[in-house]
Write an enzyme that holds these catalytic residues in place. Structure first.
Site, PDB file in Angstrom:
ATOM      1  N   GLY B 151      62.635  98.338  41.869  1.00  0.00           N
ATOM      2  CA  GLY B 151      62.599  96.886  42.215  1.00  0.00           C
ATOM      3  C   GLY B 151      61.209  96.614  41.728  1.00  0.00           C
ATOM      4  O   GLY B 151      60.255  97.388  41.219  1.00  0.00           O
ATOM      5  N   CYS B 152      61.153  95.121  41.253  1.00  0.00           N
ATOM      6  CA  CYS B 152      59.838  94.799  40.626  1.00  0.00           C
ATOM      7  C   CYS B 152      58.674  94.857  41.457  1.00  0.00           C
ATOM      8  O   CYS B 152      57.591  95.434  40.935  1.00  0.00           O
ATOM      9  CB  CYS B 152      59.949  93.223  40.047  1.00  0.00           C
ATOM     10  SG  CYS B 152      60.685  92.144  41.439  1.00  0.00           S
ATOM     11  N   TYR B 153      58.806  94.614  42.599  1.00  0.00           N
ATOM     12  CA  TYR B 153      57.557  94.599  43.692  1.00  0.00           C
ATOM     13  C   TYR B 153      57.242  96.022  43.683  1.00  0.00           C
ATOM     14  O   TYR B 153      56.050  96.368  43.582  1.00  0.00           O
ATOM     15  CB  TYR B 153      57.927  94.176  45.031  1.00  0.00           C
ATOM     16  CG  TYR B 153      57.651  92.415  44.827  1.00  0.00           C
ATOM     17  CD1 TYR B 153      56.601  91.952  44.588  1.00  0.00           C
ATOM     18  CD2 TYR B 153      58.856  91.564  45.388  1.00  0.00           C
ATOM     19  CE1 TYR B 153      56.385  90.160  44.753  1.00  0.00           C
ATOM     20  CE2 TYR B 153      58.570  90.166  45.196  1.00  0.00           C
ATOM     21  CZ  TYR B 153      57.493  89.593  45.004  1.00  0.00           C
ATOM     22  OH  TYR B 153      57.511  88.257  44.964  1.00  0.00           O
ATOM     23  N   THR B 155      57.651  98.401  41.767  1.00  0.00           N
ATOM     24  CA  THR B 155      57.082  99.348  40.613  1.00  0.00           C
ATOM     25  C   THR B 155      55.530  99.030  40.660  1.00  0.00           C
ATOM     26  O   THR B 155      54.765  99.789  40.610  1.00  0.00           O
ATOM     27  CB  THR B 155      57.686  98.509  39.474  1.00  0.00           C
ATOM     28  OG1 THR B 155      59.033  99.155  39.396  1.00  0.00           O
ATOM     29  CG2 THR B 155      57.036  99.117  37.972  1.00  0.00           C
ATOM     30  N   ALA B 156      55.019  97.615  40.922  1.00  0.00           N
ATOM     31  CA  ALA B 156      54.039  97.310  40.760  1.00  0.00           C
ATOM     32  C   ALA B 156      52.981  98.046  41.997  1.00  0.00           C
ATOM     33  O   ALA B 156      51.655  98.437  41.960  1.00  0.00           O
ATOM     34  CB  ALA B 156      53.588  95.992  40.640  1.00  0.00           C
TER      35      ALA B 156
END
Lengths: 346, 346, 346, 346
Positions: B151-153, B155-156
């Site tokens: 997921g995007c969150y 990943t960061a």
């Protein structure tokens, strides 16, 4: 930045830490035939390239913007203010280096430049430079010592306007220009403060914006005679993107089909111009970061007027992308080299 | 879109006209080793690709999202909702096609998925898929039948968090997530209406956002034991960009140098992670459209806490870019193939 | 601006052409009991008020920011940098004029101020000023010679945090602050250039932001003992609006009902605080231009942590609106005078 | 919302949870002479007003949009689609209630409406309603049974255009309209999705936008004869704000001084129109949330054309603010009642 050249043409980019220079470096980073050998600037000289341009993961250091620093370059992009281009270009041309100048220094005849800037042009022999709008004036670019890269507004305005030569009354042209803030450069100004610009739309610069004579000069070339053009620029709350909307009086007997046919003929086979179908208008969101120009049109039987609009990315097709396109022509490379990336959406 | 394959791996992109599918097609358009053979979708089936994705200048037509339509593809990207991925992936895997799934369907063990979604996982044997965050878990991706793209969150958050394993109390982690609106997809919702979202910052989804167990699962893998993580997502008025800021309690004796050393060691040689110097914090503007993750950090001797932040483009490193990175690993291509373009700034 | 006073308290606004001064004048323009008699500034002295503030349709001229220019004012708002407030406030107070200071000059004990600013406080007797956050510390404001108007982040952070005193471990508090660009003032800076800030989210100022000790000082007053707070500010791509999200460890036995009850009790009858129902989180879009603070909350049984978030307009409840609220208390006017306008949506 | 009326005219607001209805309620909340007695809507009927409009701190419940629900109202604002206005207005007028209609249902003669909408007007006797643009057509508003509140574009276009009657060739008028997204209403559409609209400028609706005949009808009234007008609307990436830029051919002998004199004479004493000095152009940032119209102008001796631009807040002077202005005239209240608040900047 001094890169050991592999194969490819060695190029220099002069432009401090400005937006157009940053965009040039972004595009050239993926170019198969042009190799950046020097990055030069004034205020940013001595900084690491990756510090001057936070979006680039580049090695090297910005060197001072002087001709000697650019010695090893076969071609130099000047993404500089007029004064810097006026100072650098003659030397580079004299040395036989090819120049793509993104400033307004060489786009117009020396007298017109003098009228606008209030001072004599210091290098009249180089004016007007070869006007680098390939879709309209491709011939002559390949052999030019100095290509004057068009302004952002003129690029969009002329791509919308050119197919109308012969179809509309030349003196009836009104251009509404809409630009994101990056068109105004990186300098700090109250009206470019984020808190002011967010959510703000404004007229500015009318009626004497310096892009007006540039549009008129090319329009005269296309129609065969000078006619004044009305141009009103607007500043929009977005970083990138530019839209020009033309309205003009159709000649008697010219209808919607003639306009569409004219536009489609003008841009048939052009890799960077997309002619939109009836009922679809250009949106800057679809050209962000890419070198495309989107053109849409409609005629109004009631008013006997035509509306043609063109959207571009002001930093790409309106500046750095077009400069690379011109460089490709200058170097005998495929015109789309390094420019085929799709737009970034959303 | 059925493209006559030249050299290269034939891939399919399933994802209607969604943002992640559009970003995949943008990236793959410039990829030297992956060739898009099929674009499939549900609602957009039958539309021309260039109409479904206004930023792409692509030929071909979107075909229905069914396994048979993907027959000729060696690798399939599923940029689909969970349900579509759950339906398509088992068949594709059974046929021996490689799958990079961008949905949340295969990121977690079947039981955890069931807890979140409220229903049994229909393909528990494929769970958990190989978690495709190469910088942390590169081993195993190359040989995986199905890669679960993070997921995007997560990943960061995990790129910021991973180097802290061993340096902070595992259960003391607070994550503030900030995302542009494209992270919420293309579906129409009142809170994603332009007039509402412009100039609006909002908390949402706390404390039960589905990315929390995904972060926790990877954090447990990194530390060796489960510890809960507090995660609060926020929606920001911008289309792209994602920032996760971690704060956590340092173990006794751990100082600023240890944290910096840990982060730099973790990402030494990683092409997509830039570790920022002291005093510089990540900004999403510098990663827009690129696959980079920027990581910045500071410790606070007073509170004995550390702050680490990571900025990515949610659609690129947070979705499609990372999916291409995983596909490169799956196909034995250089990991940076098709992903070396600089960010688009400003 | 020298207005012939009708009925009402004569007030002065010092603050050049800054955002807080402009917001004060906007609010005071509709105030039934406070009459602006003087507008003073440094750089803008001599300009017409309507030129210095393009959104105001005001008569008069900005006068120099000197004590004598403010002679006829019963109350003076200082929307000035620390140094100007340090220079002006002692004289005004000595003359018996009431002062509402929007700077950070008088919010903290002199020693803490010295620690932060690196120099001795020139008027330690006036420190700490009466902290003007009425919802938490209303007593004492009415009789104060000088009210220190809270910072924007501390206002939102403390409105979210105060009801948690007694419910959470005091040292476990993490604050994520998110602010629009107007919080950084009107000064020109590269990171506040419209082209950079558009679409950019960034961490900044951690871990030593000057609002941290301000939050801690008030938190200590609320809990009875000092405990450090972790605060990470973020800059968002919007002009106005501020959000603070608190996460903290609940004491044993404290549940969701206790938190809700605490928040609702704390703000029962408060005209400017709206407690949102379960499942609804604050959005800055709903407080733009108004003096309201919206507070939402949730607890997480799994992590034993609570999340409380508060949204305000940083220039209104976070600066000028709260200053007017304090002025109302100082002058014995209804606390909501001039502040009852709804937010501007969308 | 049924409010026990104090002194003041009892008004009803019909408009679901739409933007114009929300803006009406915001303005009426501070109005000294108009008291909201009923809030009515279709889809939002039954919801609490404070839920339907998150920016309002209002009591009461939205009632169904039916005539009987509006019984106690002396004046009704219809912030509704054409069909709802067509259905409600005749009954209200027949009962003797005053109506300010914000839709396009009654702005034009029945035949023109039929041409645009493709169906006969169901209440031709009420067409054209009294056109409520007070600065141009104040006479007759006070006694009108039904005031047709102008469209947002026509308001700005006509305020810029009106002083040019007699100075320019009537058929030479080109209007570039630029609007924020709230002008398109609250309905969900792909092109109004936040992710698409952020950073996007687009042409739309040309050449047949329904506001064109509205502009033409008023222009004919001002000049004494019909002449077609060219109007091209553009959608901008901002929630609020509208700008119309007029370019037109000056009559022989008309110069800059004549235009300025004409504009200043036209708006002398008008409380809501600010005529900007030479060299200053309107910016929507300075009219956000207020009822002001800012007008700037320049002539071009070279092209013999004039440029006049007008900025308004599309929801305020372009909709709800002007509706309140009309209601003030209808009720014999001071025209500025409830409308004197300054714009919200930045």
């Amino acid at each position: 930045m001094r890169i050991v050249a592999g194969m490819g043409v060695a190029v220099g980019v002069v432009g401090g830490s400005g937006y157009a220079a940053g965009e040039l470096l972004r595009l050239l980073g993926g170019h198969p035939g042009l190799v950046v050998r020097v990055v030069a600037g004034r205020g940013s000289a001595g900084r690491r390239v990756a510090d001057a341009f936070g979006h680039l993961d580049a090695d090297g250091v910005v060197v001072p913007a002087e001709p000697d620093a650019l010695d090893g370059c076969d071609l130099v992009f000047l993404a500089t203010p007029d004064e810097a281009s006026l100072s650098l270009a003659p030397t580079l041309v004299a040395r036989g280096q090819r120049v793509v100048d993104l400033s307004g220094a060489f786009r117009l005849p020396a007298e017109t430049f003098a009228d606008i800037s209030g001072g004599a042009h210091p290098a009249p022999d180089l004016t007007p430079g070869t006007y680098g709008l390939p879709e309209l004036f491709r011939d002559g670019i390949a052999g030019a010592p100095l290509v004057a890269n068009p302004g952002c507004y003129p690029t969009a305005a002329l791509l919308a306007l050119a197919p109308l030569a012969g179809l509309v009354a030349p003196g009836s042209v009104h251009v509404a220009g809409l630009s994101g803030t990056s068109g105004a450069g990186k300098g700090l100004r109250d009206d470019l403060h984020a808190s002011h610009a967010a959510g703000n739309a404004a007229v500015y610069g009318a009626p004497g914006h310096r892009h007006t004579p540039e549009i008129e000069a090319a329009w005269a070339r296309l129609t065969g005679a000078f006619a004044p053009v009305t141009f009103v620029p607007h500043l929009l709350p977005m970083a990138r993107g530019l839209l020009c909307t033309i309205t003009a009086d159709l000649h008697d007997g010219v209808g919607n089909g003639d306009v569409r046919e004219g536009v489609e003929r003008a841009y048939a086979g052009e890799p960077f111009v997309r002619v939109l179908p009836d009922g679809v208008w250009p949106q800057t969101a679809y050209v962000r970061g890419g070198n495309a120009a989107h053109v849409g049109m409609a005629t109004d039987a009631r008013t006997r007027r035509v509306t043609v609009a063109c959207a571009i990315d002001n930093l790409c097709k309106g500046a750095a992308g077009q400069a690379v396109q011109n460089a490709n022509l200058l170097c005998g490379l495929p015109e789309t080299s390094g420019l085929s990336a799709a737009a970034v959406y959303p």
